[in-house]
Structures are given as structure tokens and as C-alpha cells.
Design a protein around this motif. Structure first.
Motif, short mmCIF file in Angstrom:
data_model
loop_
_atom_site.label_atom_id
_atom_site.label_comp_id
_atom_site.label_asym_id
_atom_site.label_seq_id
_atom_site.Cartn_x
_atom_site.Cartn_y
_atom_site.Cartn_z
N HIS A 160 6.95 2.74 -2.91
CA HIS A 160 6.71 4.04 -3.04
C HIS A 160 5.35 3.29 -4.51
O HIS A 160 5.30 2.58 -4.94
CB HIS A 160 7.87 4.75 -3.92
CG HIS A 160 8.55 5.27 -2.50
ND1 HIS A 160 7.43 5.67 -1.40
CD2 HIS A 160 9.51 4.68 -2.36
CE1 HIS A 160 9.12 5.97 -0.58
NE2 HIS A 160 9.57 5.60 -0.76
N HIS A 161 4.59 4.76 -4.59
CA HIS A 161 3.67 4.51 -5.73
C HIS A 161 3.76 5.87 -6.71
O HIS A 161 2.41 6.07 -6.50
CB HIS A 161 2.00 4.21 -5.67
CG HIS A 161 2.10 2.70 -5.00
ND1 HIS A 161 2.71 1.51 -5.61
CD2 HIS A 161 2.50 2.53 -3.99
CE1 HIS A 161 2.62 0.00 -5.06
NE2 HIS A 161 2.19 1.11 -3.25
N TYR A 162 4.97 6.56 -6.96
CA TYR A 162 4.94 7.44 -8.22
C TYR A 162 3.97 8.00 -9.05
O TYR A 162 3.63 6.71 -10.20
CB TYR A 162 6.24 7.97 -8.39
CG TYR A 162 7.07 7.50 -7.61
CD1 TYR A 162 6.63 8.69 -6.24
CD2 TYR A 162 8.58 7.09 -7.73
CE1 TYR A 162 7.96 8.27 -4.92
CE2 TYR A 162 9.44 6.05 -5.96
CZ TYR A 162 9.36 7.11 -5.11
OH TYR A 162 10.59 7.29 -4.07
N GLY A 163 3.24 8.77 -9.09
CA GLY A 163 1.87 9.35 -9.89
C GLY A 163 0.80 8.22 -9.90
O GLY A 163 0.07 8.72 -11.39
N SER A 182 2.18 0.13 -10.63
CA SER A 182 3.27 0.76 -10.44
C SER A 182 4.00 -0.62 -10.48
O SER A 182 3.60 -0.95 -10.88
CB SER A 182 2.84 1.21 -9.26
OG SER A 182 2.50 2.12 -8.27
N SER A 183 5.39 0.20 -10.55
CA SER A 183 6.53 -0.69 -11.06
C SER A 183 6.70 -1.18 -10.06
O SER A 183 7.25 -0.47 -9.18
CB SER A 183 7.76 0.57 -11.73
OG SER A 183 8.65 -0.74 -11.51
N PRO A 184 6.85 -2.68 -9.49
CA PRO A 184 7.58 -2.72 -8.66
C PRO A 184 9.29 -2.34 -8.21
O PRO A 184 9.55 -2.74 -6.69
CB PRO A 184 7.80 -4.73 -9.31
CG PRO A 184 6.57 -4.47 -9.98
CD PRO A 184 7.03 -3.58 -11.37
N ASP A 185 10.30 -1.33 -9.08
CA ASP A 185 11.20 -1.53 -8.94
C ASP A 185 11.18 -0.38 -8.41
O ASP A 185 12.09 -0.36 -7.31
CB ASP A 185 11.86 -0.45 -10.50
CG ASP A 185 11.90 -1.59 -11.29
OD1 ASP A 185 11.96 -3.43 -10.69
OD2 ASP A 185 12.55 -2.06 -12.17
N ALA A 230 1.11 -1.16 0.13
CA ALA A 230 -0.25 0.15 -0.32
C ALA A 230 0.59 1.03 0.46
O ALA A 230 0.61 2.53 -0.38
CB ALA A 230 -0.92 -0.44 1.18
N GLY A 231 1.82 1.04 0.93
CA GLY A 231 2.79 2.16 0.57
C GLY A 231 4.39 1.74 1.79
O GLY A 231 4.02 0.74 2.10
N PRO A 232 4.56 2.96 2.41
CA PRO A 232 5.37 2.77 3.06
C PRO A 232 5.15 2.75 4.61
O PRO A 232 3.95 3.37 4.02
CB PRO A 232 6.39 4.04 3.17
CG PRO A 232 5.97 4.92 1.91
CD PRO A 232 5.04 4.56 0.81
N LEU A 233 5.23 1.64 5.04
CA LEU A 233 4.99 0.87 6.34
C LEU A 233 4.51 2.23 7.35
O LEU A 233 3.85 1.71 8.34
CB LEU A 233 5.57 -0.53 7.37
CG LEU A 233 5.45 -1.26 6.05
CD1 LEU A 233 7.01 -2.60 6.39
CD2 LEU A 233 4.50 -2.03 6.10
N GLN A 234 5.40 3.33 7.73
CA GLN A 234 5.41 3.71 8.68
C GLN A 234 3.78 4.62 8.60
O GLN A 234 3.33 5.57 9.75
CB GLN A 234 6.25 5.34 8.86
CG GLN A 234 6.09 5.62 7.53
CD GLN A 234 8.03 5.47 6.20
OE1 GLN A 234 7.71 3.70 6.56
NE2 GLN A 234 8.13 5.94 6.27
#
Length: 396
Positions: free
Chosen positions: A269-272, A262-265, A216-220
Motif C-alpha cells: 500500500h501507498h497511503y497518501g 512511501s514507507s516500505p512498512d 505498484a500496489g496490491p496485486l489484485q
């Protein structure tokens, strides 16, 4: 001739819920005998006799035999010889297969244990014939959303899974009808958790299925970890906030679809992802052809702006005005939009909501008459005037 009250109104009576309408089944009669008793009845059934009497539906007892794919692939048999139990046996789940003789208001006819399943809060298929109609898969998911404290029987889940391919024979109108109803129920997210448990999201809801396993995003910021779980929790937070608008709920469902693109790379993060979700929503609404425009527009608007709106006071006036205009075009309104954003991040956005309200007079600025025929410049001048008003309000 015997007439029995059946279906949802009987179930709701046992649950202590006020029923909106009542349905009846007619046993042991011909159409002529029924019309002799109800001469003003209006026939509405096509494949078997169904009549409207004083706004209530009277369907003749029937049996069905599978002869093809989908929910229309049946031979329907109806005759005075078909019993009430035979009619109830063709129904989807036991809590919907209970009848009542209006002559004996305290007596229920329950050949498949529906009352016991109500007591035990269970959603259970009536018989193996459940698998003959794929629409029942979505009905089970919908009833799970309607009765969130009811569990779905493991064998029912297994039976649902066994007919996955048949779902593709359903009309998209039927699929949307079931989803739209679920979006208004006490726990809309269960529609999707039940389908996921049965491994059936991939057929009509691949955009939701693709969120599973994506961070979903960074764990914090996202201790829930998984984008599917985050979407479910967002829907639950929206419902728990007191917002029951199905349009806002659909937007909450769709808001993070871009994360699956999003790119797994770049994980976690999920930019855009906000902008990436818009074409996915458009594809879904194109595929499920009956999604009303008010749903698709609100979903695309929330997806596109749910990140940036939190700091709307820090972006350029021209861009902020465009965002505010789009938010106000949503049928769920500013509050529905902001409720969906708050459900996403779990935080109050009162400052952003208040700032937008403060800026609403900007949209009242009209183009002076002397510029009406200025061609392309008309739009530019109106924008300039609104930006000036925006800056004036921002300084107050």
C-alpha cells in the motif's frame, strides 16, 4: 562546391515519412564562394558556418575534436578540404548519417550502413565518437520513442552507459528539449525504458528511477507488480487511447512518483502517495529549470487528485468545487485530465467525467455586486453560493 541533403529528411524519405524541413551540408567551398551562389543567405551559426536559405539550413562540412566536458566541449574544424564522409562520421546514429545529392534524387550516400539499419529497424551509433557528446544519449532515447519498432543496439546501450557522468554537464534546457519532443512521439515511454536499460535514469530522472522495485500496489489491482512498469503502462495506455497531448503525457509520467516516497512498512500500500508526489514534481521542475508551468501544474493536479476524482460525487461540495476548478486550469483540460486518470487505473471513468461536466455551471456563479466590498466575507459568500448551486445540480 557540392551541396548534399543530409540528416532527418533523408532518413524520413527512406521511411516514407513526410519531412517537415530539410538540412544540407556544403562541401568544398569557402564562405565567400557560398555567398556568391546564395547572396541572400543569412548566417546563423556561431562556432562554424551555418546559413539559412529559403528556410533551409546549410551547414559547412566539419570535424570535431573533444577538448572538454559536455556537448560544448569541442574544437570545431571546417574547411573546403573536409569530405562528406568525414562530416557524416561525426553524427550520432547511422540512420541520421545518410546523404543525398539533389542532382541524383534516386542515389543515397550511405557510408555507415544507415539504410540497412532502417531495413532492420535498428538504432546504432555511427562511431566511438558518439561518446564524446552526452546529449546523444538523450537523442537515442528520443529516437526510440519516435520509432518504437526500432531496437537500440546493445553496443550503443553500452556506450551510452559509459558516459553517464558526462550527462551532468548538459544544460537542463537541452535535457528538457529532448524530453518534451519525446512526449509527443508515438511511444513516449520508450524514452525512459531505454534510459533504464542503460542505467542512466539516475542522473536527470531520479524520480522515475526510484519507482523501479517499488510495488505498484496490491496485486489484485496491479498485476504488473512494479511501480516503474505501471508508469510505463500508464503512458502507453494514454497514447493508445488517442490522446497525444504532451502535457497529459507528462502528467501520466509523474502521477505516481509519490509511491517511491512511501514507507516500505506499508507495502504494497501507498497511503497518501497522491499528495506525496506533488513536492517531488515541484523539485523536478525546479531542477530541470525549463519545464513550462502548464506541464508542472497539470502533473501536480493529476498526482494530487487522480485517486479521489473517481468518486468526486461522494465528497463534500466545497472540496469537489476546488478540484473541478483546478482540473479546468490544466492546459490539457478536463478530457486530458480524465484520460490520464483512466490510463492509470485502466478503467473508464465516464460517470466521474459526466458528473464534472454536469457541475460546470457552478463556476459560472458570480459574487453579487452588493457583496463586492465585504472583505474576507466576499470569498465566503461566493463559496456558499456555489455550494448551493452544486447541491441543486447534484439533485437533478
Amino acid at each position: 562546391m557540392k551541396i548534399y541533403q543530409v540528416g532527418g529528411s533523408v532518413r524520413d524519405e527512406i521511411l516514407g515519412i513526410e519531412a517537415n524541413d530539410r538540412d544540407f551540408v556544403v562541401v568544398g567551398a569557402t564562405e565567400a564562394e557560398f555567398l556568391a551562389k546564395f547572396p541572400k543567405a543569412e548566417k546563423v551559426g556561431k562556432s562554424f558556418p551555418v546559413f539559412l536559405v529559403n528556410g533551409c539550413e546549410y551547414a559547412f562540412a566539419r570535424k570535431e575534436r573533444k577538448n572538454g566536458r559536455g556537448y560544448t566541449g569541442f574544437d570545431v574544424e571546417f574547411s573546403p578540404d573536409i569530405t562528406l564522409e568525414e562530416d557524416l562520421k561525426r553524427r550520432d546514429i547511422t540512420i541520421n548519417a545518410i546523404a543525398k545529392d539533389p542532382s541524383f534524387p534516386d542515389k543515397f550516400i550511405d557510408p555507415f550502413g544507415g539504410i540497412e539499419d532502417i531495413k532492420n529497424k535498428r538504432i546504432v551509433h555511427v562511431s566511438e565518437a558518439f561518446a564524446e557528446d552526452p546529449l546523444r544519449v538523450y537523442r537515442v532515447a528520443r529516437f526510440a520513442a519516435k520509432f518504437p519498432d526500432f531496437s537500440v543496439d546493445a553496443q550503443t546501450i553500452k556506450l551510452m552507459n559509459s558516459i553517464g557522468e558526462e550527462l551532468l554537464a548538459l544544460s537542463t534546457e537541452r535535457v528538457w528539449n529532448e524530453l518534451e519532443k519525446a512526449l509527443s512521439y508515438p511511444r513516449p515511454s520508450r524514452f525512459f525504458t531505454v534510459l533504464k536499460e542503460a542505467d542512466l535514469l539516475k542522473f536527470h530522472f531520479p524520480e522515475v528511477a526510484d519507482l523501479a522495485g517499488v510495488p505498484a500496489g496490491p496485486l489484485q489491482y496491479h498485476p504488473e507488480g512494479d511501480a516503474f512498469i505501471h508508469t510505463i503502462e500508464t503512458m502507453d495506455r494514454l497514447k493508445d487511447s488517442g490522446n497525444s497531448d504532451p502535457v497529459a503525457m507528462f502528467a501520466a509520467l509523474c502521477h505516481d512518483w509519490g509511491k517511491a516516497a512511501s514507507s516500505p512498512d506499508n507495502y504494497p500500500h501507498h497511503y497518501g502517495h497522491d499528495k506525496a508526489g506533488v513536492p517531488l514534481i515541484e523539485n523536478f521542475c525546479r531542477r530541470i529549470k525549463n519545464v513550462p508551468q502548464r506541464y508542472s501544474f497539470a502533473a501536480k493536479t493529476v498526482a494530487k487528485y487522480h485517486m479521489i476524482v473517481r468518486e468526486i460525487d461522494k465528497i463534500t461540495p466545497k472540496k469537489a468545487i476546488t478540484i473541478i476548478q483546478n482540473i479546468l486550469k490544466c492546459s490539457c483540460g478536463l478530457d486530458g485530465f480524465m484520460d490520464a486518470v483512466r490510463a492509470d487505473n485502466g478503467r473508464q471513468n465516464d460517470e466521474a467525467r459526466a458528473f464534472i461536466r454536469k457541475m460546470l455551471p457552478v463556476l459560472d456563479v458570480k459574487l453579487p455586486e452588493k457583496y463586492w466590498n465585504a472583505g474576507k466575507k466576499s470569498s465566503e459568500i461566493l463559496t456558499q453560493l456555489r455550494v448551493l448551486k452544486y447541491k441543486e445540480l447534484a439533485e437533478r
